[in-house]
Scaffold this active site. Structure first.
Site, short mmCIF file in Angstrom:
data_model
loop_
_atom_site.label_atom_id
_atom_site.label_comp_id
_atom_site.label_asym_id
_atom_site.label_seq_id
_atom_site.Cartn_x
_atom_site.Cartn_y
_atom_site.Cartn_z
N GLY A 51 2.16 0.66 -0.70
CA GLY A 51 1.17 1.58 -1.24
C GLY A 51 0.37 2.22 -0.12
O GLY A 51 -0.40 1.54 0.57
N ALA A 52 0.56 3.53 0.08
CA ALA A 52 -0.08 4.23 1.18
C ALA A 52 -1.23 5.11 0.71
O ALA A 52 -1.44 6.21 1.20
CB ALA A 52 0.95 5.07 1.94
N GLY A 53 -2.00 4.59 -0.27
CA GLY A 53 -3.24 5.25 -0.64
C GLY A 53 -4.30 4.96 0.41
O GLY A 53 -4.00 4.44 1.49
N TRP B 136 -6.79 2.68 0.54
CA TRP B 136 -7.04 1.29 0.84
C TRP B 136 -5.82 0.64 1.50
O TRP B 136 -5.97 -0.12 2.47
CB TRP B 136 -7.44 0.55 -0.43
CG TRP B 136 -7.88 -0.89 -0.29
CD1 TRP B 136 -7.61 -1.90 -1.16
CD2 TRP B 136 -8.69 -1.47 0.75
NE1 TRP B 136 -8.18 -3.08 -0.72
CE2 TRP B 136 -8.85 -2.84 0.44
CE3 TRP B 136 -9.27 -0.96 1.91
CZ2 TRP B 136 -9.59 -3.72 1.25
CZ3 TRP B 136 -10.00 -1.83 2.72
CH2 TRP B 136 -10.15 -3.19 2.39
N GLY B 137 -4.65 0.92 1.02
CA GLY B 137 -3.45 0.39 1.65
C GLY B 137 -3.33 0.84 3.10
O GLY B 137 -3.01 0.05 4.00
N LYS C 226 -16.61 -4.52 -11.47
CA LYS C 226 -17.66 -3.75 -10.76
C LYS C 226 -17.42 -2.25 -10.89
O LYS C 226 -18.35 -1.45 -10.81
CB LYS C 226 -17.76 -4.19 -9.31
CG LYS C 226 -16.45 -4.21 -8.52
CD LYS C 226 -16.10 -2.89 -7.86
CE LYS C 226 -14.77 -2.97 -7.14
NZ LYS C 226 -14.41 -1.74 -6.44
N LYS D 56 -7.67 -3.62 -7.56
CA LYS D 56 -8.76 -4.14 -8.40
C LYS D 56 -8.69 -3.52 -9.79
O LYS D 56 -9.16 -2.40 -10.01
CB LYS D 56 -10.11 -3.84 -7.74
CG LYS D 56 -10.26 -4.52 -6.37
CD LYS D 56 -11.51 -4.06 -5.63
CE LYS D 56 -11.62 -4.73 -4.27
NZ LYS D 56 -12.79 -4.26 -3.51
N HIS E 105 6.43 5.74 -1.79
CA HIS E 105 7.59 6.36 -2.45
C HIS E 105 7.65 7.86 -2.17
O HIS E 105 8.61 8.52 -2.55
CB HIS E 105 7.55 6.11 -3.96
CG HIS E 105 6.42 6.79 -4.66
ND1 HIS E 105 5.15 6.26 -4.72
CD2 HIS E 105 6.36 7.96 -5.33
CE1 HIS E 105 4.37 7.08 -5.41
NE2 HIS E 105 5.08 8.12 -5.78
N SER F 127 -16.99 5.86 -3.52
CA SER F 127 -16.42 5.22 -4.71
C SER F 127 -15.99 6.28 -5.72
O SER F 127 -16.81 7.07 -6.21
CB SER F 127 -17.44 4.28 -5.35
OG SER F 127 -17.05 3.93 -6.65
#
Length: 339
Positions: free
Chosen positions: A10-12, A14-15, A197, A111, A34, A260
């Site tokens: 996963g290259a978002g 966070w990844g 959260k 999350k 992908h 966020s």
């Protein structure tokens, strides 16, 4: 610190940020996506502009669009895909691990909760990945915006696993002078805190858009944390966890920062935008939207009082005006704190 082979699925934002931490620590880091175009950008320019702008990535990160090449001989695999894609990617991972007859430490850094089943991400992975391919299973949680991590903002997170040795191996692999990892055995608490959260953060964004000040924000955070703790304890979480990084820490970071997506979504909802327009405008997954529905249904199923979650649900799914939702919350019968 020994050199590890670490595959990040996963290259978002966070990844990619986690991959960068590992690469800066000198590990062999493979970042899977992908999207072939994204992999090409990472390898050719050392950037991931869609998710992290012009922040340069460590050249030790190598992008892959073929999962088997990314996972081969890996010591640690991080699953950092959206909740809705977790099972599909886990199934691909199982095929790869079976092909190469290999087992790994698998950590989830997503999350959310699965709609319909109400499963936590680690539960989904447990169902999809046979034990023979696992040297350990856990989650990474805590107050950690990718935008801060990539800029070396001092960050503390928790690696939660029932397998202490696996958690300690992840701790050693990712800890450095600006990114500190604590271990924890309360996987349930870490995941419930990390998921819920986002619901409170949507509410916080709505409050901010309406100009409410510190009193209202403090009320939302405090009573929101009480709801998270109540639900978590109903599933066996340790209440102390919610006083730590995966609880109050993650809530504070997510419900106060423009980084966020959930907070920004709440701001737009408070401004009167339709949910469909908010989702389209964000262009990235807003985990709190689906988590709100799951948490609302779980609260009803478990007969747990979660009025803030209910209010956010009504705004998202019943088209209730934010101000009306706030008035309903403030008009509830008074009660004893702690209940």
């Amino acid at each position: 610190m020994s050199n590890e082979i670490i595959a990040v699925l996963g290259a978002g934002s966070w990844g990619t940020a986690l991959a960068n931490v590992a690469a800066e620590n000198g590990h062999d880091v493979r970042l899977w996506s992908h999207r072939a175009s994204q992999v090409a950008e990472i390898n050719e320019t050392h950037l991931n502009t869609k998710y992290l702008g012009d922040n340069p990535l460590n050249e030790g990160i190598v992008g892959f669009s073929d999962m088997q090449s990314a996972v081969e001989n890996a010591d640690i695999v991080l699953s950092v895909v959206p909740t809705k894609a977790t099972r599909e990617v886990a199934q691909q991972l199982v095929t790869v691990l079976a092909n190469i007859d290999h087992s790994v430490i698998l950590m989830a850094a997503t999350k959310g909760l699965e709609p319909g089943t109400y499963k936590r991400v680690s539960e989904m992975l447990t169902e999809e990945v046979p034990a023979k391919y696992l040297k350990g299973l856990g989650v990474i949680s805590g107050p950690s915006h990718a935008e801060g991590v990539i800029k070396h903002d001092p960050t503390l997170v928790s690696a939660a696993s029932k397998d202490v040795v696996a958690a300690e191996k992840v701790q050693a692999a990712f800890s450095n002078q600006v990114f500190r990892v604590y271990t924890n055995t309360d996987v349930i608490g870490a995941e419930i805190g990390g998921a819920l959260k986002n619901v409170i953060a949507i509410g916080a964004g709505a409050l901010a858009s309406l100009g409410y000040d510190a009193n209202a924000k403090a009320a939302l955070f405090t009573r929101g944390l009480a709801e998270i703790s109540r639900l978590g304890q109903a599933f066996g979480a340790n209440p102390i966890t919610f006083m730590g990084l995966s609880g109050v820490g993650d809530l504070f970071a997510t419900a106060t920062s423009v980084h966020s997506r959930n907070f920004r979504a709440g701001v737009q909802l408070g401004e009167g935008k339709k949910l469909s327009d908010v989702i389209e405008d964000m262009g990235m997954v807003i985990e709190g939207i689906s988590t709100t529905k799951v948490a609302h249904e779980l609260a009803q199923k478990k007969h747990i009082e979660m009025p803030i979650t209910s209010a956010v649900y009504r705004v998202l799914y019943d088209n209730v005006d934010v101000k009306e939702a706030i008035q309903t919350l403030m008009g509830r019968p008074v009660s004893q704190e702690g209940k």
